[in-house]
Design an enzyme around this catalytic site. Structure first.
Site, short mmCIF file in Angstrom:
data_model
loop_
_atom_site.label_atom_id
_atom_site.label_comp_id
_atom_site.label_asym_id
_atom_site.label_seq_id
_atom_site.Cartn_x
_atom_site.Cartn_y
_atom_site.Cartn_z
N LYS A 230 0.84 -1.19 0.00
CA LYS A 230 0.00 0.00 0.00
C LYS A 230 0.88 1.24 0.00
O LYS A 230 1.85 1.34 0.77
CB LYS A 230 -0.90 0.00 1.24
N ASP B 234 -0.60 -0.52 -4.50
CA ASP B 234 -1.96 0.04 -4.47
C ASP B 234 -1.91 1.40 -3.78
O ASP B 234 -1.59 1.50 -2.60
CB ASP B 234 -2.90 -0.90 -3.72
N GLU C 5 -2.18 -0.05 -8.69
CA GLU C 5 -3.62 -0.03 -8.53
C GLU C 5 -4.09 1.36 -8.11
O GLU C 5 -3.51 1.97 -7.21
CB GLU C 5 -3.95 -1.06 -7.43
N ASP D 96 -9.46 0.28 -9.46
CA ASP D 96 -10.17 -0.40 -8.37
C ASP D 96 -11.36 0.47 -7.93
O ASP D 96 -12.49 0.22 -8.34
CB ASP D 96 -9.23 -0.69 -7.20
N LYS E 43 -14.39 -6.74 -6.95
CA LYS E 43 -14.68 -7.25 -5.60
C LYS E 43 -16.17 -7.57 -5.54
O LYS E 43 -16.99 -6.75 -5.97
CB LYS E 43 -14.35 -6.19 -4.55
MG LIG Z 1 -7.30 -1.47 -4.15
#
Ligand SMILES: [Mg+2]
Length: 359
Positions: A163, A191, A217, A242, A266
């Site tokens: 992240k 991400d 991402e 995303d 997702k």
């Molecule tokens: Mg993500």
């Protein structure tokens, strides 16, 4: 096959505590609330989960609770064996509330699988039982990130998701240290959770080109598709959407302007397995790679994500790891993560059971 009528829908919120507080570019938390869902039929019960993330879909545990209350009347008159039709009817009542609907959709598939004696994946034509998963490193101090990366490598993970998005210079430093510590053979994905401006994102992809990052991402704000495209056009590293992708309409826009190389689907964002299958198919037809991701889901959601991913030919990789960082778990059975590989089993439905007293 005999039609299977839905007799009742029951649900209850459960608080899940994380082993460590989780920090990403736009959130910081140490627990999350999920809704456990059960659909009772005249034969079997189906289990589902709705794990809302307000930053992403605008839903929280209260809106999920209210949405399920609104959907219950229609559901109770429906039949499990036509999930597409049932989900369509629920969409007419509540066009949004995709996380709440995902929970229902998952429970319907679980009941259907139990009814037919097949795993959900098998039911959908799946043949695989395992897929490698990435594992996530939140935004932590440099030395903690490196230690975590080394520990995951030792545990057998081959894909690290790091992240970033709070401070581009610090991000670059962390990534270099992690790469140095884990070597060349571990894949690193990044991400940013909308954390960069377009300019920052472009300069980040240029400066980190030599680190060996598989893709970045959601570098920029969810509603800035043009910005996402600008980053994609300027970057040698593939770009994944995303937060910019919650619906088939979003996917159509991304395809139309070629805003991303890859997308993160997702179940909680798109409304469940039925919707996810359709979007993965569309993405594949348009040359877009698909990763299945997750919210902070327990074993129930993650297992459902695995059944979807193993059944869909459109899904290329999975990032289904949230349950590994939870202190308490609501189910037994279902997915198992062994040496970086998620595996599911050929048991009816999702192949899991709620723990005693959960619902
Ligand atoms: Mg993500």
């Amino acid at each position: 096959m005999a039609s299977m009528r839905i007799l009742d829908l029951v649900y209850r919120p459960v608080r899940i505590y994380l082993k460590e507080p989780f920090v990403i570019a736009n959130e910081n938390y140490s627990y999350c609330d999920v809704m456990v869902i059960k659909i009772k039929t005249d034969g079997f019960e189906g289990v589902g989960e709705a794990a809302p993330d307000e930053v992403v879909t605008g839903e929280n545990i209260k809106t999920v609770f209210r949405a399920l209350g609104k959907l219950k009347k229609t559901l109770v008159k429906s039949h499990v064996d036509d999930i597409g039709e049932t989900m369509y009817k629920l969409g007419e009542i509540l066009p949004l509330n995709r996380t709440a609907k995902a929970g229902v959709d998952i429970a319907l598939y679980d009941a259907m699988g139990k009814h037919t004696g097949k795993s959900v994946s098998r039911l959908l034509g799946g043949r695989k039982l395992r897929m490698e998963t990435s594992v996530t490193i939140g935004i932590t101090r440099l030395e903690d990130s490196v230690m975590e990366a080394v520990r995951y490598k030792r545990d057998g993970f081959k894909v690290l998701k790091v992240k970033v998005g709070l401070d581009a210079c610090e991000d670059e430093r962390r990534l270099r240290l992690i790469r140095e510590a884990v070597g060349e053979r571990i894949r690193i994905i990044v991400d940013a959770n909308q954390g960069y401006s377009v300019k920052e994102a472009i300069s980040f992809t240029k400066r980190t080109r030599d680190i060996g990052i598989n893709f970045v991402e959601q570098p920029v704000r969810a509603d800035d598709l043009k910005g996402l495209k600008a980053v994609r056009d300027a970057s040698d590293i593939p770009i994944m959407a995303d937060e910019s992708l919650n619906s088939p309409e979003d996917l159509a826009r991304i395809i139309k302007i070629k805003a991303a190389d890859m997308i993160n689907i997702k179940l909680m964002k798109v409304g469940g397995i039925s919707a996810a299958l359709e979007m993965a198919r569309t993405a594949k037809e348009n040359g877009i790679m698909v990763m299945t991701g997750c919210m902070d889901e327990t074993k129930v959601g993650i297992t459902a994500g695995m059944h979807f991913s193993t059944a869909s030919s459109g899904v290329d990789l999975v990032d289904l790891d949230s349950y590994l960082s939870h202190r308490n778990e609501i189910a037994v059975g279902g997915v198992a993560t062994i040496k970086g590989v998620n595996r599911i089993y050929n048991e009816p439905g999702l192949g899991l059971m709620l723990k005693e007293g959960v619902l």
